[in-house]
Design an enzyme around this catalytic site. Structure first.
Site, mmCIF file in Angstrom:
data_model
loop_
_atom_site.group_PDB
_atom_site.id
_atom_site.type_symbol
_atom_site.label_atom_id
_atom_site.label_comp_id
_atom_site.label_asym_id
_atom_site.label_seq_id
_atom_site.Cartn_x
_atom_site.Cartn_y
_atom_site.Cartn_z
ATOM 1 N N ASP A 3 0.823 -1.207 0.000
ATOM 2 C CA ASP A 3 0.000 0.000 0.000
ATOM 3 C C ASP A 3 0.862 1.264 0.000
ATOM 4 O O ASP A 3 2.063 1.229 0.299
ATOM 5 C CB ASP A 3 -0.958 0.008 1.186
ATOM 6 C CG ASP A 3 -0.234 -0.105 2.529
ATOM 7 O OD1 ASP A 3 0.831 -0.753 2.590
ATOM 8 O OD2 ASP A 3 -0.726 0.447 3.530
ATOM 9 N N GLU A 12 -0.738 -1.893 5.207
ATOM 10 C CA GLU A 12 0.136 -1.849 6.383
ATOM 11 C C GLU A 12 0.059 -0.497 7.079
ATOM 12 O O GLU A 12 0.198 -0.404 8.299
ATOM 13 C CB GLU A 12 1.579 -2.141 5.983
ATOM 14 C CG GLU A 12 2.523 -2.320 7.169
ATOM 15 C CD GLU A 12 3.007 -1.006 7.778
ATOM 16 O OE1 GLU A 12 3.220 -0.957 9.004
ATOM 17 O OE2 GLU A 12 3.166 -0.009 7.029
#
Length: 395
Positions: A80, A138
């Protein structure tokens, strides 16, 4: 096997960089990584492995089964990005306004894809299974790891390894540490409410800004006066929304902040004292408060034995691109790899990625960049541990 693996990875270095640059140009925020997840899944199409998608949201889990008995090792890479407007000026800078890979997760995914491809090509030389965890989200609580675990990504897994590239560490350096390696975290929002009024008549009001200001100072005494001096903790007030008119006493103020601790005991103590101070302020100033206090990522605990294996394996490998292997100090940020470490013996370590010109910006900075030479180092380091894992002995 190790030598053959290293040679194959060297031959694919340009592809690692190509993938990293594509991902860097097409970042997606946590929990919104649909295109990135599809890109990852498509990469494995036609390869001799098992691929499961939509694990814990957009997670992709790839199993490489050697067909021979042995343990199962999971290796994790996150994918991400962050809500940051990029200012690097790179030719492959983000094409998504306000979204940027400012933490290196594009590099994590790039090296892991090529490493996994190479391990698939060499699976007959492996034992047991390798599980590749391509993890979303995350950066944003509750994080992607906990949802993937709930969806069974660690079923049958014996150990987990992870790497983070570090722009502030020299390229060529690899760092490790056993035990508590990254902080646990909590986030809070608190609304302090008094009674509004006119600036000329403070006696007829109850100033929320005064009470909130006392709170900002008081919570710091938790760190200075309630924690053992040898314990680690921090409290940050990141937002104080008290804007109003110059001659109006506000009736409410909203604050947001961040708490870090290096042990679960410290995290519990900070929350207890935090609430006690608010209760005291309510009595002292006659205010009320509404608190939303959420503990999220745990303290990241590296397994001592597995981390010793990581250090000794990399030292014995004599990887030419690795110039230094050091036992580092604990890192202040939090990391949701900690959820894997709570479930299985795990080790998380760091690969230096400082740009070659020595000008580095910290993670989450709009000018953040990495030295792409670090990606081959990460692939070789993780590949070495996979190759040596069959000889790992638990004490």
């Amino acid at each position: 096997m190790r030598q053959q693996l290293m040679a194959k990875l060297e031959a694919k270095q340009d592809r690692i960089i190509e993938i990293r640059r594509y991902l860097h140009a097409h970042p997606e925020l946590s929990f919104q990584e649909e295109n990135t997840a599809r890109y990852i899944a498509d990469f494995y199409e036609g390869k001799d492995c098992d691929v499961k998608t939509n694990i814990g949201g957009h997670g992709v889990v790839v199993t490489i089964d050697s067909g021979k008995p042995g343990r199962t090792l999971a290796i994790r890479a996150d994918f991400d990005a962050l809500p940051i407007t990029e200012e690097t000026g790179l030719p492959f800078a983000s094409e998504n306004p306000g979204v940027m890979h400012a933490c290196g997760h594009d590099g994590h995914t790039a090296y892991m894809l090529i490493l996994a491809e190479t391990l698939i090509e060499m699976k007959e030389q492996l034992t047991g299974k390798i599980v590749v965890l391509h993890q979303p989200a995350e950066e944003t609580p509750p994080g992607g790891a906990i949802a993937m675990i709930r969806d069974g990504c660690l079923d049958g897994v014996d150990h987990v390894l992870g790497i983070h590239v570090m722009s502030t560490m020299p390229t060529g350096e690899v760092a490790y540490r056993e035990g508590a390696i990254q902080t646990g975290r909590a986030a809070f929002k608190v609304k302090i409410a008094g009674r509004g009024g006119h600036g000329s008549s403070p006696h007829m009001a109850n100033d929320a800004i005064v009470a909130a200001s006392e709170f900002v100072l008081a919570v710091q005494t938790i760190i200075s006066r309630r924690l053992n001096p040898f314990d680690v903790g921090s409290i940050t007030i990141g937002s104080f929304d008290g804007k109003g008119s110059f001659n109006v006493i506000k009736d409410a103020v909203e604050l947001e902040g961040d708490v870090r601790a290096m042990t679960e005991e410290t995290r519990v103590l900070i929350e207890k004292e935090f609430r006690r101070i608010l209760d005291g302020l309510a009595k002292m100033f006659g205010i009320t408060y509404d608190l939303d206090y959420k503990n999220d990522y745990p303290v990241l605990m590296n397994d001592e034995n597995l981390t010793a294996f990581v250090a000794s394996s990399l030292q014995d490998a004599n990887i030419p691109e690795i110039t230094t292997i050091v036992r580092c100090e604990p890192q202040p940020p939090s990391e949701d790899f900690a959820y894997y470490a709570k479930e299985r013996p795990s080790s998380f370590f760091y690969v230096g990625a400082m740009p070659a010109n020595g000008v580095c910006y910290p993670h989450h900075h709009p000018k953040f960049d990495i030295n792409e030479a670090s990606l081959l180092i990460a692939a070789k380091a993780m590949g070495t541990l996979v190759a040596d894992y069959g000889d790992y002995k638990e004490e």
